[in-house]
Design a protein around this motif. Structure first.
Motif, PDB file in Angstrom:
ATOM      1  N   SER A 199     -10.940 -19.596 -20.305  1.00 41.67           N
ATOM      2  CA  SER A 199     -10.177 -19.375 -21.535  1.00 41.67           C
ATOM      3  C   SER A 199     -10.309 -17.927 -22.011  1.00 41.67           C
ATOM      4  O   SER A 199      -9.325 -17.292 -22.391  1.00 41.67           O
ATOM      5  N   LEU A 200     -11.523 -17.400 -21.983  1.00 41.94           N
ATOM      6  CA  LEU A 200     -11.745 -16.011 -22.400  1.00 41.94           C
ATOM      7  C   LEU A 200     -11.035 -15.024 -21.479  1.00 41.94           C
ATOM      8  O   LEU A 200     -10.444 -14.042 -21.939  1.00 41.94           O
ATOM      9  N   LEU A 201     -11.103 -15.259 -20.175  1.00 40.91           N
ATOM     10  CA  LEU A 201     -10.411 -14.378 -19.227  1.00 40.91           C
ATOM     11  C   LEU A 201      -8.905 -14.421 -19.430  1.00 40.91           C
ATOM     12  O   LEU A 201      -8.234 -13.385 -19.354  1.00 40.91           O
ATOM     13  N   ASN A 202      -8.351 -15.589 -19.703  1.00 35.71           N
ATOM     14  CA  ASN A 202      -6.910 -15.692 -19.980  1.00 35.71           C
ATOM     15  C   ASN A 202      -6.561 -14.924 -21.256  1.00 35.71           C
ATOM     16  O   ASN A 202      -5.512 -14.276 -21.308  1.00 35.71           O
ATOM     17  N   ARG A 225      -6.482 -11.268 -20.424  1.00 35.63           N
ATOM     18  CA  ARG A 225      -5.267 -10.946 -19.660  1.00 35.63           C
ATOM     19  C   ARG A 225      -4.059 -10.834 -20.598  1.00 35.63           C
ATOM     20  O   ARG A 225      -3.223  -9.949 -20.440  1.00 35.63           O
ATOM     21  N   ASN A 226      -3.973 -11.741 -21.546  1.00 42.87           N
ATOM     22  CA  ASN A 226      -2.828 -11.750 -22.472  1.00 42.87           C
ATOM     23  C   ASN A 226      -2.849 -10.558 -23.409  1.00 42.87           C
ATOM     24  O   ASN A 226      -1.800 -10.062 -23.810  1.00 42.87           O
TER      25      ASN A 226
END
Length: 193
Positions: free
Chosen positions: A185-188, A191-192
């Motif tokens: 979730s944190l990596l997404n 990225r956003n």
């Protein structure tokens, strides 16, 4: 010349806080009037050359008197001038009483070779006696000032680095945590952004 891994700074000359207080008294009583007359000439005519000369001679009285003034003037009052200095003097230059490395290969060599560190946070000197110690043996645990063993240190830097790698980076829990739902979730989110 100064080796790329040499990171000499003006507070290395003064050492602990008692020496710093003595130096301040020396400034006020003996040298302050002369300093204020000569410093602007040095600062505006031969700033780079003088700092390079002074960093190569840390025990010299003139270096001890003027290098802290360069640190003050360039470190506190003109902190955003590093890009302008790099444009004017090249990738490696002197600023705020220290050598600034900007060339990729010079930085790579400095980071991969043993480093001698001192009591600094950025370019600002810290009082050694106020830093955290491990026990009554006065073993320093302020990680930013522990020198590598190959640069005169006692091996504490390597020991702390290995502990961080073993218990934070390579531990079973951290390996599992990298692929759990929270990490994804944190990596997404990153990225956003």
């Amino acid at each position: 010349g100064v080796p790329a891994c040499a990171y000499l700074q003006s507070a290395d000359i003064f050492g602990d806080s008692a020496s710093l207080y003595i130096s301040i008294v020396m400034y006020v009583l003996l040298a302050f009037p002369c300093l204020m007359l000569i410093f602007p000439v040095l600062f505006f005519t031969c700033r780079q050359a003088f700092q390079l000369w002074a960093l190569q001679r840390p025990g010299n009285l003139i270096a001890r008197l003027y290098l802290p003034l360069f640190e003050l003037a360039e470190g506190w009052f003109t902190p955003d001038n590093l890009q302008a200095l790099a444009d004017q003097h090249g990738k490696n230059f002197c600023a705020a009483g220290q050598v600034v490395l900007g060339g990729y290969h010079d930085i790579e060599r400095a980071l991969l070779n043993p480093q001698a560190r001192a009591c600094y946070l950025g370019e600002h000197p810290l009082v050694r006696s106020s830093l955290p110690r491990l026990d009554s043996t006065s073993r320093q645990v302020f990680l930013l000032m522990l020198s590598n063993k190959g640069a005169g240190g006692a091996g504490d830097h390597e020991a702390f680095r290995k502990a961080v790698e073993d218990f934070v980076v390579k531990s079973k829990g951290s390996m599992e945590r990298r692929s759990d739902a929270t990490a994804k979730s944190l990596l997404n989110e990153v990225r956003n952004d």
